[in-house]
Design an enzyme around this catalytic site. Structure first.
Site, PDB file in Angstrom:
ATOM      1  N   THR A   1       0.861  -1.184   0.000  1.00  0.00           N
ATOM      2  CA  THR A   1       0.000   0.000   0.000  1.00  0.00           C
ATOM      3  C   THR A   1       0.900   1.238   0.000  1.00  0.00           C
ATOM      4  O   THR A   1       1.995   1.201   0.566  1.00  0.00           O
ATOM      5  CB  THR A   1      -0.874  -0.006   1.272  1.00  0.00           C
ATOM      6  OG1 THR A   1      -1.824  -1.063   1.151  1.00  0.00           O
ATOM      7  CG2 THR A   1      -1.610   1.307   1.482  1.00  0.00           C
TER       8      THR A   1
ATOM      9  N   THR B   1      -0.948   2.142   6.903  1.00  0.00           N
ATOM     10  CA  THR B   1      -0.880   0.879   6.157  1.00  0.00           C
ATOM     11  C   THR B   1      -0.873  -0.273   7.154  1.00  0.00           C
ATOM     12  O   THR B   1      -0.276  -0.169   8.224  1.00  0.00           O
ATOM     13  CB  THR B   1       0.380   0.820   5.266  1.00  0.00           C
ATOM     14  OG1 THR B   1       0.489  -0.513   4.713  1.00  0.00           O
ATOM     15  CG2 THR B   1       1.656   1.143   6.015  1.00  0.00           C
TER      16      THR B   1
ATOM     17  N   GLY C   1      -6.316  -3.429   7.731  1.00  0.00           N
ATOM     18  CA  GLY C   1      -7.249  -2.309   7.671  1.00  0.00           C
ATOM     19  C   GLY C   1      -8.409  -2.338   8.643  1.00  0.00           C
ATOM     20  O   GLY C   1      -8.837  -1.293   9.150  1.00  0.00           O
TER      21      GLY C   1
HETATM   22  N1  ASP Z   1      -4.549  -1.147   4.884  1.00  0.00           N
HETATM   23  C1  ASP Z   1      -4.778  -1.844   3.644  1.00  0.00           C
HETATM   24  C2  ASP Z   1      -6.110  -2.527   3.721  1.00  0.00           C
HETATM   25  O1  ASP Z   1      -6.421  -3.105   4.744  1.00  0.00           O
HETATM   26  C3  ASP Z   1      -3.737  -2.861   3.306  1.00  0.00           C
HETATM   27  C4  ASP Z   1      -2.307  -2.493   3.629  1.00  0.00           C
HETATM   28  O2  ASP Z   1      -2.014  -1.369   4.005  1.00  0.00           O
HETATM   29  O3  ASP Z   1      -1.436  -3.375   3.497  1.00  0.00           O
HETATM   30  O4  ASP Z   1      -6.814  -2.544   2.749  1.00  0.00           O
END
Ligand code: ASP
Length: 330
Positions: A195, A246, A249
């Site tokens: 991300t 990140t 989530g």
């Molecule tokens: N935060 C993002 C999600 O949960 C994924 C990530 O940051 O790796 O969609």
């Protein structure tokens, strides 16, 4: 008032209030940009020297683009959008071109952006044909009365405003496809790194933040993560800080991570690092979540805490020195 003791007490009170003020009021930099390329189980031994060099180069290019904008007096919003677009166009990252696959083998992208000077915000969720979701999020912020659009409605809004669309197979990358197959075989959800996000302070003292992602590998189709949720994955407020997150989530949504960092600064007078550590290093793992954030405050202080093995990240301040850190490197 003539009593010297009362004067002394008043003096001490003023001193104490000064010491517990919102954060270190010393301006660190005239402007600055901090970015991330995702948190996760990323360790040096999982990368070839070529991959290592490629990530360093990609993060440096994104930082340089944002720096050039800020140095020339451009806005923090422009710097955030430019840095994120570069990472969206690079298949190394789980955003734009390199987005991970859903359990159905599709790509559903999420993004958001926030202007700390107005608290305006824009977000898109579950888009499948938008080349640069961060730019569509900005369009939502600037050209609509709404904050968040999803799926076909988001795409239709973007098309009305001339946004660049791509066929769905633009997001097919061999590497992410193999990841999905591996996860399917193990029947476990993991490996989501990549991300991207950015937070910036410009010469006018305005803060902005943005985040863009393909979400989590093997996510159920229709699942929306924290990245497009204002206050969870992205937040910016000129009075406090700009944050991009990140990680896992669902936990970031439940804790309203990005807003919580801002709120600790606003209501408790915490400095950025203290507030970020409290939320990311304590509250997040206490709930069972993991991940990281990057943030910059109105004085140009930067925080980049994470609980995972690694987080690709970097920053540049007004001296122009580009700093990139991969994995868990200090
Ligand atoms: N935060 C993002 C999600 O949960 C994924 C990530 O940051 O790796 O969609």
């Amino acid at each position: 008032m003539r009593n010297p003791l009362i004067l002394l007490i008043i003096f001490v009170c003023i001193l104490i209030t000064g010491c517990t003020a919102i954060d270190d009021p010393q301006q660190q930099t005239e402007f600055g940009l901090v970015i991330h390329g995702g948190a996760g189980g990323i360790t040096r031994d999982g990368f070839t020297p070529e991959q290592d060099a490629a990530y360093r180069e990609a993060l440096s290019v994104a930082l340089q683009a944002g720096y050039d904008i800020l140095k020339n007096g451009g806005s923090s919003l422009d710097a955030v959008e430019a840095a994120i677009r570069i990472m969206e166009d690079d298949s190394l990252f789980n955003a734009g071109r390199g987005a991970v696959f859903t359990s159905e083998g599709t790509n559903e992208l999420d993004a958001s952006i926030m202007d700390g000077s107005t608290l305006n915000a824009g977000a898109v969720a579950g888009v499948k044909r938008i080349k640069n979701p961060i730019t569509l999020a900005r369009l939502v912020m600037e050209e609509s009365h709404h904050v968040m659009f999803a799926r076909e409605g988001a795409e239709a809004f973007g098309e009305q405003h001339g946004i660049e669309t791509v066929p769905e197979d633009y997001f097919f990358t061999e590497r992410r496809w193999r990841t999905l197959q591996r996860i399917r075989e193990r029947e476990a959800a993991s490996d989501n790194g990549g991300t991207v996000g950015a937070a910036a302070l410009d010469k006018n003292g305005n803060l902005a933040a943005g985040t863009s992602t393909g979400g989590r590998s093997n996510k159920r189709f229709g699942r929306i993560g924290d990245s497009p949720v204002i206050g969870a994955g992205t937040y910016a407020n000129n009075n406090t800080c700009a944050v991009s997150a990140t990680g896992y989530g669902e936990y970031f949504i439940r804790l309203a991570v990005s807003f919580d960092i801002s709120a600790l600064m606003e209501y408790k007078g915490m400095a950025l690092q203290e507030a970020a550590d409290r939320v990311v290093m304590e509250k997040l793992p206490e709930l069972g979540g993991h991940g990281g954030i990057i943030a910059i405050d109105r004085y140009g202080n930067i925080a980049m805490p994470f609980t995972t093995a690694g987080m690709h990240r970097g920053y540049v301040l007004d001296d122009g020195e580009i700093v990139v850190k991969l994995y868990g490197d200090e």
